[in-house]
Design a protein around this motif. Structure first.
Motif, PDB file in Angstrom:
ATOM      1  N   GLY A  79       0.820  -1.210   0.000  1.00  0.00           N
ATOM      2  CA  GLY A  79       0.000   0.000   0.000  1.00  0.00           C
ATOM      3  C   GLY A  79       0.850   1.254   0.000  1.00  0.00           C
ATOM      4  O   GLY A  79       0.604   2.190  -0.768  1.00  0.00           O
ATOM      5  N   PHE A  80       1.879   1.267   0.847  1.00  0.00           N
ATOM      6  CA  PHE A  80       2.758   2.445   0.901  1.00  0.00           C
ATOM      7  C   PHE A  80       3.497   2.637  -0.411  1.00  0.00           C
ATOM      8  O   PHE A  80       3.767   3.759  -0.836  1.00  0.00           O
ATOM      9  N   GLU A  81       3.836   1.501  -1.053  1.00  0.00           N
ATOM     10  CA  GLU A  81       4.530   1.623  -2.330  1.00  0.00           C
ATOM     11  C   GLU A  81       3.676   2.381  -3.345  1.00  0.00           C
ATOM     12  O   GLU A  81       4.155   3.259  -4.051  1.00  0.00           O
ATOM     13  N   ARG A  82       2.400   2.006  -3.382  1.00  0.00           N
ATOM     14  CA  ARG A  82       1.500   2.694  -4.302  1.00  0.00           C
ATOM     15  C   ARG A  82       1.269   4.134  -3.850  1.00  0.00           C
ATOM     16  O   ARG A  82       1.211   5.050  -4.665  1.00  0.00           O
ATOM     17  N   PHE A  83       1.103   4.296  -2.540  1.00  0.00           N
ATOM     18  CA  PHE A  83       0.830   5.607  -1.968  1.00  0.00           C
ATOM     19  C   PHE A  83       1.960   6.580  -2.293  1.00  0.00           C
ATOM     20  O   PHE A  83       1.745   7.707  -2.736  1.00  0.00           O
ATOM     21  N   CYS A  84       3.193   6.114  -2.086  1.00  0.00           N
ATOM     22  CA  CYS A  84       4.346   6.985  -2.299  1.00  0.00           C
ATOM     23  C   CYS A  84       4.607   7.218  -3.787  1.00  0.00           C
ATOM     24  O   CYS A  84       5.359   8.106  -4.154  1.00  0.00           O
TER      25      CYS A  84
END
Lengths: 329, 321
Positions: A79-84
């Motif tokens: 999720g953070f990968e996509r978020f960032c």
């Protein structure tokens, strides 16, 4: 089974969206600011937090029929990968953002805020036939540690009951925040875990439920909600805390901090850019306002008054800071 | 014959121009259609090449960091959880376990069905049974997955005799294998039956005339004559079993296992790809590249199987004029 859940969730969300769209006119006054907003919100991240966000999203769509909230379950890390990368507006997380992830966000110019939305007790579950009631983190590590080679419950030293079933070990995938949190708390180093004879179920926590419920020697771990939903099939172990007491995962023990080291907080991370949009502001405010209603439904442990007012304060700061430019459009 | 020749001859003699077989004007529409049809035929080749190309890039990347020898012969598979290791043998053996149990079901049942349909069944029965069998081939594999997990596993746990060791796990290679076996029965039965039906009736009649029993005709005359088709059907079934994803993902678990086992949980090659690819891992990571390396391995294995089947078919083909 994760898919199974989505299958149920999607028609519900759609039904809500369409059903309410038909009679949306008389609903206006109920949204927090009294104005209806529209637009799409992309949420992804922890499969543990997803049930919470999905419920909030459904309620939000009920009040704002022109909005679409999509909730993915890529795992906290995914999720953070996509978020960032700027692909999502809000990231669900079952642990705090890590320095490397923060760096990635910075490189891409994604700013964000952290908001605590619920407490969770990471539950270690076994088959109901298992007579063991309490384990210390060290004993759990004898099963899950990177060098662990126990093949039977009998191999673990100092258990409070004798049990000689063969171990059937279930673990979430390394993308999940639950995995990160558990490995850090139990094995002392995040991401290190046993690799042999482990059934790695990915983000599919239901496979752990079926596996542990069906195997007398089964053991697995996941968020409190999954244990809560499946109490009739599983038994949660008490965990010995730093004071040497055996504590079961429960509401009070998590709120007062005695269920350590496996009690944890759950977060949502809205991006500063998304917060410029009125529907995102509305959603975040709505999220906090509906926590009292959805947390018990989603099987999580409510925030204490202190935590809630702190989150409330964070949101207010955010909205007063970034709100001005957003309202104009 | 003669009359027609006479007419043609008289036409020539009369000096009429020979009728032209090509169209008077170029037909552009026809050319376009021809080109489109050729494109359709080429598309399958292009797809295959594209698949290989898309697999090769990340695989090369993968082998820059992991030795090919460590990959192919390593006995420890843990690409996502540290300490990482990349020995693919447990996945290969997981796939073998499942395929083995599948074949143990599918070969006897499939060939039995084929022999019955082609040699024993009355035409009416056959007309009814064969399409039914082929319907089975159209059942979505996810349904077989559910069947394996929620029916086969509980049943084998119930009837498991104690002398075989521990009762099967909730996720086990056996149930997945048996379900895959049922999945490939129609393939084996249908293709084998076609091959047996194609054996010339004269062979059967000859054998009967020599006093052979019906069973003898089926097993000693028809079966050997149809062997190439039978072998092809089995190899095709194996390819299908090796490539099957959902059933193993749902019923066999995800435990890399180095034992050829019935009762334990295993992770098949396809199940690994399935579980990791749906987990949204970082596209820049080594673990992402493992999917491609493993996928290429799968591709090579099934390609090998198909080449083998072609060879076997040529070798055992009996040609009757």
């Amino acid at each position: 089974m994760k898919k199974h859940k989505l299958l149920v969730a999607f028609p519900t969300v759609l039904a809500l969206a369409f059903g309410v769209a038909a009679c949306g006119g008389d609903d206006e006054a109920s949204s927090a600011s009294g104005e209806e907003v529209s637009g799409e919100l992309a949420v992804d991240g922890s499969s543990t937090v997803a049930p919470l966000t999905e419920q909030v999203g459904a309620l939000f769509q009920e009040e704002n029929p022109d909005t679409r909230v999509t909730v993915g379950t890529a795992g906290t890390g995914g999720g953070f990968e996509r978020f960032c990368a700027g692909e999502t507006d809000i990231s669900d997380a079952s642990r705090q953002i890590e320095p490397e992830e923060e760096k990635l966000c910075q490189e891409n110019g994604v700013e964000f805020e952290e908001i605590v939305v619920a407490n969770d007790a990471l539950s270690v579950v076994v088959n109901p036939d298992n007579p063991v009631t309490c384990m210390s983190p060290d004993q759990v590590s004898e099963i899950y540690g990177p060098d662990a080679d126990a093949t039977s419950w009998g191999d673990i030293q100092g258990l409070d009951a004798e049990y000689d079933e063969e171990l059937a070990i279930f673990s979430p995938g390394s993308d999940s925040g639950t995995f990160d949190y558990f490995t850090e708390a139990v094995n002392g180093e995040e991401g290190k875990s046993r690799t042999q004879d482990v059934n790695v179920v990915g983000e599919n926590d239901n496979a752990t439920v079926t596996g542990v419920a069906g195997d007398p020697g089964g053991i697995g771990y996941f968020g409190f909600s999954f244990f809560n939903e499946n109490q009739d099939q599983l038994k949660a172990l008490e965990i010995e805390n730093e004071d040497g007491e055996c504590v079961a995962p429960a509401e009070e023990t998590t709120q007062d901090g005695s269920y350590n080291p496996l009690g944890r907080q759950l977060y949502i991370y809205p991006s500063a850019e998304a917060l410029q949009r009125p529907e995102v502001q509305e959603f975040i405010q709505f999220y906090l306002d509906s926590l009292g209603e959805v947390i018990p439904q989603a099987g999580f442990i409510p925030l204490t008054d202190e935590q809630l007012s702190e989150s409330q304060q964070n949101v207010e700061n955010l909205l007063s800071g970034g709100g001005g430019s957003g309202q104009g459009g | 014959m003669e009359a027609r020749d006479a007419i043609a001859a008289s036409g020539l003699a009369a000096g009429t121009p020979r009728p032209r077989l090509e169209a008077a004007r170029p037909r552009y529409g026809e050319r376009v259609i021809k080109a489109l049809l050729a494109l359709c035929a080429v598309l399958s080749i292009v797809t295959t090449v594209a698949i290989v190309v898309s697999l090769v890039g990340p695989t090369v990347e993968f082998f820059r960091e992991v030795g090919i020898f460590d990959f192919l012969f390593g006995t420890n598979w843990s690409p996502t959880i540290s300490p990482e290791s990349y020995g693919v043998l447990p996945l290969v053996i997981g796939t073998l376990s499942v395929t083995l149990w599948g074949l143990i079901v599918a070969v006897p049942v499939g060939l039995g069905a084929a022999i019955y349909l082609s040699e024993y069944a009355r035409p009416r029965v056959r007309k009814l049974l064969k399409p039914t069998l082929e319907v089975l081939a159209g059942v979505p594999t996810v349904a077989f997955g559910f069947f394996a997990f929620s029916f086969v596993t509980p049943v084998i746990q119930d009837i498991w005799p104690g002398f075989l060791g521990d009762e099967p796990n909730v996720f086990n290679a056996g149930a997945a294998g048996l379900a895959i076996g049922l999945l490939i029965v129609p393939i084996i039965a249908s293709i084998s039956e076609d091959a047996m039906s194609a054996v010339p009736a004269g062979l059967r009649e000859g054998a009967y005339a020599l006093g052979a029993s019906k069973m003898r005709v089926a097993l000693r005359v028809v079966f050997p004559a149809a062997l190439s088709g039978v072998v092809a059907s089995i190899v095709l079934g194996v390819s299908r079993a090796v490539g099957e994803t959902l059933v193993v993902l749902m019923a066999a678990g995800n435990t890399p296992n180095l034992d050829l086992t019935f009762s334990e949980s295993v992770q098949a090659i396809t199940a690994y790809i399935g579980v990791v690819a749906t987990g949204d891992i970082s596209t820049q990571s080594l673990e992402y590249n493992t999917i491609f390396a493993v996928g290429l391995l799968l591709f090579v294995v099934t390609l090998g199987m198909n080449l083998l089947s072609i060879r076997l078919v040529r070798r055992y083909r009996e040609v009757y004029e």
